[in-house]
Scaffold this motif. Structure first.
Motif, PDB file in Angstrom:
ATOM      1  N   ALA A 140       0.831  -1.201   0.000  1.00  0.00           N
ATOM      2  CA  ALA A 140       0.000   0.000   0.000  1.00  0.00           C
ATOM      3  C   ALA A 140       0.868   1.255   0.000  1.00  0.00           C
ATOM      4  O   ALA A 140       0.523   2.270  -0.605  1.00  0.00           O
ATOM      5  CB  ALA A 140      -0.925  -0.024   1.214  1.00  0.00           C
ATOM      6  N   ASP A 141       2.008   1.180   0.674  1.00  0.00           N
ATOM      7  CA  ASP A 141       2.962   2.279   0.735  1.00  0.00           C
ATOM      8  C   ASP A 141       3.818   2.260  -0.538  1.00  0.00           C
ATOM      9  O   ASP A 141       4.466   1.254  -0.831  1.00  0.00           O
ATOM     10  CB  ASP A 141       3.849   2.109   1.966  1.00  0.00           C
ATOM     11  N   PRO A 142       3.846   3.340  -1.318  1.00  0.00           N
ATOM     12  CA  PRO A 142       4.682   3.352  -2.525  1.00  0.00           C
ATOM     13  C   PRO A 142       6.147   3.051  -2.253  1.00  0.00           C
ATOM     14  O   PRO A 142       6.877   2.625  -3.154  1.00  0.00           O
ATOM     15  CB  PRO A 142       4.499   4.771  -3.073  1.00  0.00           C
ATOM     16  N   ASP A 143       6.587   3.262  -1.000  1.00  0.00           N
ATOM     17  CA  ASP A 143       7.981   2.971  -0.654  1.00  0.00           C
ATOM     18  C   ASP A 143       8.218   1.481  -0.414  1.00  0.00           C
ATOM     19  O   ASP A 143       9.353   1.070  -0.171  1.00  0.00           O
ATOM     20  CB  ASP A 143       8.401   3.756   0.590  1.00  0.00           C
ATOM     21  N   GLY A 144       7.160   0.684  -0.454  1.00  0.00           N
ATOM     22  CA  GLY A 144       7.322  -0.760  -0.331  1.00  0.00           C
ATOM     23  C   GLY A 144       7.097  -1.280   1.064  1.00  0.00           C
ATOM     24  O   GLY A 144       6.620  -0.579   1.961  1.00  0.00           O
ATOM     25  N   MET A 145       7.439  -2.541   1.256  1.00  0.00           N
ATOM     26  CA  MET A 145       7.253  -3.221   2.535  1.00  0.00           C
ATOM     27  C   MET A 145       8.448  -4.137   2.783  1.00  0.00           C
ATOM     28  O   MET A 145       9.044  -4.686   1.854  1.00  0.00           O
ATOM     29  CB  MET A 145       5.952  -4.029   2.533  1.00  0.00           C
ATOM     30  N   ALA A 146       8.817  -4.277   4.051  1.00  0.00           N
ATOM     31  CA  ALA A 146       9.896  -5.192   4.414  1.00  0.00           C
ATOM     32  C   ALA A 146       9.442  -6.620   4.158  1.00  0.00           C
ATOM     33  O   ALA A 146       8.268  -6.950   4.314  1.00  0.00           O
ATOM     34  CB  ALA A 146      10.269  -5.004   5.875  1.00  0.00           C
ATOM     35  N   ALA A 147      10.380  -7.491   3.770  1.00  0.00           N
ATOM     36  CA  ALA A 147       9.980  -8.845   3.388  1.00  0.00           C
ATOM     37  C   ALA A 147      11.095  -9.845   3.652  1.00  0.00           C
ATOM     38  O   ALA A 147      12.284  -9.511   3.655  1.00  0.00           O
ATOM     39  CB  ALA A 147       9.579  -8.887   1.909  1.00  0.00           C
ATOM     40  N   GLY A 156       5.143   4.745 -11.212  1.00  0.00           N
ATOM     41  CA  GLY A 156       6.151   5.475 -10.447  1.00  0.00           C
ATOM     42  C   GLY A 156       6.615   4.791  -9.189  1.00  0.00           C
ATOM     43  O   GLY A 156       7.170   5.445  -8.291  1.00  0.00           O
ATOM     44  N   ARG A 157       6.434   3.472  -9.122  1.00  0.00           N
ATOM     45  CA  ARG A 157       6.842   2.721  -7.934  1.00  0.00           C
ATOM     46  C   ARG A 157       8.102   1.912  -8.232  1.00  0.00           C
ATOM     47  O   ARG A 157       8.239   1.345  -9.307  1.00  0.00           O
ATOM     48  CB  ARG A 157       5.735   1.792  -7.465  1.00  0.00           C
ATOM     49  N   GLY A 158       8.997   1.870  -7.244  1.00  0.00           N
ATOM     50  CA  GLY A 158      10.207   1.093  -7.404  1.00  0.00           C
ATOM     51  C   GLY A 158      11.379   1.728  -6.694  1.00  0.00           C
ATOM     52  O   GLY A 158      11.291   2.846  -6.172  1.00  0.00           O
ATOM     53  N   PHE A 159      12.489   1.016  -6.683  1.00  0.00           N
ATOM     54  CA  PHE A 159      13.712   1.514  -6.052  1.00  0.00           C
ATOM     55  C   PHE A 159      14.309   2.615  -6.915  1.00  0.00           C
ATOM     56  O   PHE A 159      14.594   2.410  -8.097  1.00  0.00           O
ATOM     57  CB  PHE A 159      14.710   0.363  -5.901  1.00  0.00           C
ATOM     58  N   PRO A 160      14.486   3.828  -6.358  1.00  0.00           N
ATOM     59  CA  PRO A 160      15.033   4.938  -7.152  1.00  0.00           C
ATOM     60  C   PRO A 160      16.545   4.780  -7.330  1.00  0.00           C
ATOM     61  O   PRO A 160      17.307   4.882  -6.376  1.00  0.00           O
ATOM     62  CB  PRO A 160      14.682   6.167  -6.309  1.00  0.00           C
ATOM     63  N   VAL A 161      16.956   4.538  -8.559  1.00  0.00           N
ATOM     64  CA  VAL A 161      18.353   4.219  -8.826  1.00  0.00           C
ATOM     65  C   VAL A 161      19.286   5.352  -8.402  1.00  0.00           C
ATOM     66  O   VAL A 161      20.362   5.108  -7.844  1.00  0.00           O
ATOM     67  CB  VAL A 161      18.535   3.902 -10.327  1.00  0.00           C
ATOM     68  N   PHE A 162      18.894   6.608  -8.634  1.00  0.00           N
ATOM     69  CA  PHE A 162      19.759   7.741  -8.320  1.00  0.00           C
ATOM     70  C   PHE A 162      19.344   8.460  -7.032  1.00  0.00           C
ATOM     71  O   PHE A 162      19.745   9.598  -6.797  1.00  0.00           O
ATOM     72  CB  PHE A 162      19.760   8.730  -9.498  1.00  0.00           C
ATOM     73  N   GLY A 163      18.559   7.806  -6.223  1.00  0.00           N
ATOM     74  CA  GLY A 163      18.161   8.394  -4.958  1.00  0.00           C
ATOM     75  C   GLY A 163      16.755   8.961  -5.011  1.00  0.00           C
ATOM     76  O   GLY A 163      16.264   9.348  -6.079  1.00  0.00           O
ATOM     77  N   GLU A 164      16.111   8.997  -3.856  1.00  0.00           N
ATOM     78  CA  GLU A 164      14.740   9.482  -3.775  1.00  0.00           C
ATOM     79  C   GLU A 164      14.652  10.934  -4.220  1.00  0.00           C
ATOM     80  O   GLU A 164      15.419  11.791  -3.777  1.00  0.00           O
ATOM     81  CB  GLU A 164      14.228   9.343  -2.337  1.00  0.00           C
TER      82      GLU A 164
END
Length: 318
Positions: A26-33, A86-94
């Protein structure tokens, strides 16, 4: 069964004899797994990065798929849909321009002997499951012959997708399971479900006459989701304990012919202080096993007969 499920967002792509189920953060920043694999024949993607000693801390979705190893292609579409949004790990930083790489671990069941063996989930189906999760609001979870559970079998009976929820140590703990085991969910001596003897017994004469599809290649896969703030190492422990729920509901479990795989995720915000109470962590693991057990039962009792495989509901004595 349809159950309100605010702590996780799920979406199904149902294709009749196979399908895909997406659990999206639900959080665009993801979830721990984290993940724990106990079966002898797993089909997985992006599970190594979930080990506590590896770098990636959060994932953006987890995919449960039919189609055996072919079904892992659905994760490509899930990644593309998450990237599009627009979801995912930002390669060059948030906040910096540049690509984002969605992290989407996945696991598959073997369902190629149900329906058309050439019919498998594709990238488009993975994208559709993610879209269904994000556009559907995440309010309800449908169980039975849906999503990745469309082609599932449970021994000689129909398997399916199941869901269950409970509370532990002040937090919510949920299970999302595709029940597709080689082993039986029914005690042949009593006709009762191993996972819930309070359910009606099956007609033992009818049960004894059932034949399961061959070859015997199956798998039970699922996710334990909690809003408790847990580290990857703590989630690994919850996933490990969750396998007790499979062993209670299925006999035998974790065979060389199964690929039993359980993910555990925390939907707590990034940076939240993790649970430090060992007794609370033990409760979360114990209840996690309980909801896995209950979700397997939910999957079986909610499934419908199809493709020559009988559902529990059609031989249960009610």
């Amino acid at each position: 069964m349809r159950i309100d499920a605010p702590s996780a967002i799920t979406g199904h792509t149902s294709l009749g004899d196979t399908g895909v189920t997406a659990l999206v953060a639900a959080d665009p920043d993801g979830m721990a797994a984290a993940v724990d694999v106990r079966g002898g024949g797993p089909g997985t993607r992006e599970t190594d990065l979930l080990e506590p000693h590896n770098t990636v801390e959060r994932v953006h979705a987890i995919l449960l798929c039919g189609g055996s190893a072919f079904g892992l292609a659905a994760a490509d579409g899930a990644m593309a849909e998450l990237e599009r949004r627009g979801r995912g790990f930002p390669v060059f930083g948030e906040g910096a321009p540049g690509p984002r790489v969605p992290i989407v671990p996945a696991a598959v069941i073997f369902d190629l002997v149900v329906g058309d063996p050439a019919h498998r989930p594709t990238a488009a189906d993975g994208a559709a499951a993610v879209a269904a999760a994000l556009d559907g609001g995440g309010g309800l979870v449908e169980s039975g012959s849906v999503g990745a559970g469309c082609g599932a079998t449970a021994g000689v009976l129909r398997g399916g997708f199941g869901h269950a929820r409970a509370r532990a140590a002040g937090y919510t703990v949920e299970a999302f399971v595709v029940a597709n085991p080689v082993g039986s969910v029914v005690d042949p001596a009593t006709g009762l479900l191993y996972g819930d003897p309070a359910q009606p017994a099956v007609d033992l004469e009818a049960f004894a006459q059932l034949e399961r599809p061959t070859p015997k290649l199956n798998t039970t896969i699922g996710v334990i989701a909690t809003d408790a703030p847990l580290t990857k190492a703590q989630l690994k422990r919850v996933a490990m304990t969750g396998h007790d729920g499979i062993a209670r509901a299925v006999r035998p479990a974790h065979s060389p012919l199964d690929g039993d795989t359980l993910f555990a995720v925390s939907t707590a915000p990034a940076g939240a202080a993790p649970v430090r109470d060992v007794e609370a962590l033990a409760q979360l693991g114990q209840v996690g096993a309980g909801v896995i057990q209950a979700a397997i039962v939910d999957a079986v009792v909610s499934a419908e007969s199809a493709y020559g495989v009988t559902a529990w509901r059609d031989i249960a004595i009610v």
